[in-house]
Design a protein around this motif. Structure first.
Motif, mmCIF file in Angstrom:
data_model
loop_
_atom_site.group_PDB
_atom_site.id
_atom_site.type_symbol
_atom_site.label_atom_id
_atom_site.label_comp_id
_atom_site.label_asym_id
_atom_site.label_seq_id
_atom_site.Cartn_x
_atom_site.Cartn_y
_atom_site.Cartn_z
ATOM 1 N N TYR A 1 -5.007 -0.319 -15.696
ATOM 2 C CA TYR A 1 -5.681 -0.720 -14.506
ATOM 3 C C TYR A 1 -4.500 -1.393 -13.616
ATOM 4 N N PRO A 2 -3.045 -1.462 -14.538
ATOM 5 C CA PRO A 2 -2.287 -1.787 -13.334
ATOM 6 C C PRO A 2 -1.818 -0.446 -11.761
ATOM 7 N N PHE A 3 -2.658 0.603 -12.380
ATOM 8 C CA PHE A 3 -2.542 2.032 -11.589
ATOM 9 C C PHE A 3 -3.721 1.992 -10.247
ATOM 10 N N PHE A 4 -4.786 0.923 -11.082
ATOM 11 C CA PHE A 4 -5.900 1.543 -9.944
ATOM 12 C C PHE A 4 -4.988 0.161 -8.635
ATOM 13 N N GLY A 5 -4.950 -1.323 -9.565
ATOM 14 C CA GLY A 5 -4.299 -2.555 -8.703
ATOM 15 C C GLY A 5 -3.236 -1.653 -8.024
ATOM 16 N N ALA A 6 -2.494 -0.746 -8.365
ATOM 17 C CA ALA A 6 -1.332 -0.364 -7.143
ATOM 18 C C ALA A 6 -2.183 0.256 -5.836
ATOM 19 N N LEU A 7 -2.792 1.008 -7.011
ATOM 20 C CA LEU A 7 -3.775 1.957 -6.115
ATOM 21 C C LEU A 7 -4.753 1.056 -4.484
ATOM 22 N N LEU A 8 -5.434 -0.211 -5.256
ATOM 23 C CA LEU A 8 -5.449 -1.325 -4.026
ATOM 24 C C LEU A 8 -5.012 -1.635 -2.976
ATOM 25 N N VAL A 9 -3.643 -1.914 -3.306
ATOM 26 C CA VAL A 9 -2.258 -2.411 -2.617
ATOM 27 C C VAL A 9 -1.814 -1.136 -1.849
ATOM 28 N N PHE A 10 -2.066 0.067 -2.109
ATOM 29 C CA PHE A 10 -1.371 0.929 -1.288
ATOM 30 C C PHE A 10 -2.415 1.480 -0.619
ATOM 31 N N MET A 11 -4.094 1.393 -1.107
ATOM 32 C CA MET A 11 -4.760 1.863 0.106
ATOM 33 C C MET A 11 -5.091 0.655 1.110
ATOM 34 N N SER A 12 -5.185 -0.311 1.115
ATOM 35 C CA SER A 12 -4.746 -1.161 2.209
ATOM 36 C C SER A 12 -3.693 -1.437 2.961
ATOM 37 N N VAL A 13 -2.641 -1.206 2.083
ATOM 38 C CA VAL A 13 -1.439 -1.703 3.626
ATOM 39 C C VAL A 13 -1.029 -0.067 4.372
ATOM 40 N N GLY A 14 -1.840 0.891 3.669
ATOM 41 C CA GLY A 14 -1.865 2.420 4.225
ATOM 42 C C GLY A 14 -2.814 2.650 5.539
ATOM 43 N N LEU A 15 -3.956 1.541 5.483
ATOM 44 C CA LEU A 15 -5.011 2.024 5.968
ATOM 45 C C LEU A 15 -4.724 0.736 7.500
ATOM 46 N N LEU A 16 -2.830 0.199 6.820
ATOM 47 C CA LEU A 16 -2.873 -1.005 7.898
ATOM 48 C C LEU A 16 -2.129 -0.339 8.762
ATOM 49 N N ILE A 17 -0.977 0.532 8.460
ATOM 50 C CA ILE A 17 -0.300 0.962 8.807
ATOM 51 C C ILE A 17 -0.936 2.292 9.879
ATOM 52 N N GLY A 18 -1.909 2.874 9.379
ATOM 53 C CA GLY A 18 -2.524 3.960 10.736
ATOM 54 C C GLY A 18 -3.488 3.201 11.178
ATOM 55 N N LEU A 19 -3.888 1.847 11.717
ATOM 56 C CA LEU A 19 -3.990 1.173 12.591
ATOM 57 C C LEU A 19 -3.336 0.751 13.729
ATOM 58 N N ALA A 20 -1.819 0.373 13.132
ATOM 59 C CA ALA A 20 -0.913 0.081 13.716
ATOM 60 C C ALA A 20 -0.489 1.487 14.684
ATOM 61 N N PHE A 21 -0.833 3.056 14.078
ATOM 62 C CA PHE A 21 0.356 3.957 15.243
ATOM 63 C C PHE A 21 -1.104 4.621 15.512
ATOM 64 N N SER A 22 -2.522 3.428 15.843
ATOM 65 C CA SER A 22 -3.283 4.303 16.365
ATOM 66 C C SER A 22 -3.568 3.976 17.392
ATOM 67 N N ASP A 23 -4.581 3.944 18.475
ATOM 68 C CA ASP A 23 -4.842 3.805 19.884
ATOM 69 C C ASP A 23 -5.434 2.651 19.757
ATOM 70 N N LYS A 24 -5.659 1.803 18.420
ATOM 71 C CA LYS A 24 -7.364 0.529 18.847
ATOM 72 C C LYS A 24 -5.687 -0.459 18.565
ATOM 73 N N PRO A 25 -6.469 -1.880 19.812
ATOM 74 C CA PRO A 25 -5.493 -3.123 19.575
ATOM 75 C C PRO A 25 -6.146 -3.374 18.484
ATOM 76 N N PHE A 26 -4.609 -4.399 18.409
ATOM 77 C CA PHE A 26 -5.354 -5.536 17.206
ATOM 78 C C PHE A 26 -5.395 -6.862 17.882
ATOM 79 N N TYR A 27 -6.999 -6.658 16.848
ATOM 80 C CA TYR A 27 -7.758 -7.723 17.250
ATOM 81 C C TYR A 27 -9.313 -7.241 18.709
ATOM 82 N N ALA A 28 -9.965 -6.647 18.424
ATOM 83 C CA ALA A 28 -10.255 -6.493 20.130
ATOM 84 C C ALA A 28 -10.509 -7.173 20.564
#
Length: 381
Positions: A185-212
């Motif tokens: 479960y520690p691995f799955f917990g780390a996966l939860l964190v990395f997945m969420s942070v990875g999506l945030l980074i993806g949003l920051a480098f996309s053409d979508k504005p924060f809080y449309a």
């Protein structure tokens, strides 16, 4: 993005400032033996490293709460961010810290026993019944949800997946906590964190504005549903959840020192708050408006939003990881729900849980009742 960073800063500041105050009020005693040391039985009382206990605690309390709840809460607009931030600091993290540390001081006892010591026998028996019922319902919901998703993905019947998941729950509930939960479960917990942070980074480098829709405190819900009280129960797990009180004693039995309590219990809730903040931000930013978000929700619920966002921002691999997360996260809270129910009943019956036969005597009836409940209408559950 500045508003998101401000929210994260407030959450981290809350951990170091308000969390320290709460710790001082409780009065930790680092020299005192924790239940993991004093009652080590190799089954439920097992010392584990602080990092591992933190990640297991994060996964146990999270499930899909800090993902699905904030996605639905995003319909209300940026007001949801305030509830996540201040709710996590002043409500959720405080609740989780005291439910965990009171269990530590009570020898790792479950919440009904702690309640009974403070409020008397009637309150204890009420909490015994209420907590076991709650945990059974949560465990069944966290069986049927993943089973339906796996059934749709694989073409296999849902009852087959229900049986498989229940079988896994039985094993995870019975074996020592460090064999499956503490190991994977520690691995799955780390996966939860990395997945969420990875999506945030993806949003920051996309053409979508924060809080449309812009940063506003107006209620933006497309169906004009009221903020009060619906927002606070929509993002319950991302700010305050009584379910957490049933999970904290599991790690209270594994923590090696009381000085780790703030990081494990208060800190895990702050971590969940950050994840909730990320998903609320994704919901408000990936879609052009609350109406667009609501349209996707109408087609497939929050799971469709997760798949939509992850696939677009991280590609096919991201979409696959997101779907796996939607399957794994509820399962990792479902098994600990049944495990917590076993421990509550064993405390009530005063059954020593070191012999596997005694664990089976408590667990088998629980799973029989859980299976019967799973045959009910899912919407009723």
């Amino acid at each position: 993005m500045l508003w998101f960073l401000l929210g994260v800063t407030l959450l981290i500041g809350g951990y170091f400032i308000y969390g320290k105050l709460i710790e001082r009020i409780f009065g930790i005693r680092p020299e005192r033996q924790t239940p993991a040391i004093a009652n080590n039985d190799g089954v439920d009382y097992v010392p584990m490293s602080t990092k591992k206990v933190y990640l297991v605690q994060l996964l146990n309390i999270a499930g899909l709460g800090p993902i699905f709840g904030p996605i639905l809460g995003a319909l209300y607009g940026p007001t949801a961010l305030l509830w996540i931030v201040f709710g996590s600091i002043f409500a959720g993290a405080v609740h989780d810290y005291f439910s965990g540390m009171l269990s530590v001081r009570a020898g790792g006892a479950s919440v009904p026993t702690v309640v009974g010591r403070e409020l008397g026998g009637i309150a204890k028996q009420f909490m015994n019944g209420f907590a076991v019922l709650l945990l059974l319902l949560v465990g069944v919901v966290f069986t049927l949800g993943p089973a339906k998703l796996l059934g749709n993905l694989s073409g296999t019947s849902v009852p087959v997946w229900v049986a498989i998941i229940f079988g896994y729950y039985m094993v995870a509930t019975i074996v020592p906590i460090d064999k499956i939960i503490g190991r994977f479960y520690p691995f799955f917990g780390a996966l939860l964190v990395f997945m969420s942070v990875g999506l945030l980074i993806g949003l920051a480098f996309s053409d979508k504005p924060f809080y449309a829709a812009g940063v506003t405190l107006d209620n933006l819900h497309p169906q004009d549903l009221p903020l009060w009280p619906l927002l606070f129960i929509t993002i319950a797990c991302g700010a305050l959840s009584g379910f957490h009180a049933t999970q904290s004693p599991l790690m209270a039995r594994c923590m090696e020192n009381e000085r780790n309590g703030r990081f494990v219990f208060y800190g895990a809730m702050i971590g969940e708050g950050v994840i909730a903040l990320i998903w609320a931000t994704l919901g408000m930013s990936f879609y052009d408006s609350p109406e667009a978000l609501n349209a996707t929700l109408a087609q497939g619920g929050p799971a469709a939003v997760v798949n939509d966002v992850a696939t677009s921002l991280l590609g096919a691999v991201g979409g696959l990881l997101a779907i796996l997360g939607v399957v794994v996260l509820p399962i990792t809270s479902g098994d600990t729900s049944f495990r917590a129910a076993r421990l509550i009943l064993s405390d009530f019956l005063r059954f020593d849980q070191k012999p596997v036969a005694k664990r089976l005597m408590v667990a088998l009836p629980l799973f029989a009742v859980g299976f019967l409940i799973s045959q009910m209408d899912f919407n009723v559950i």
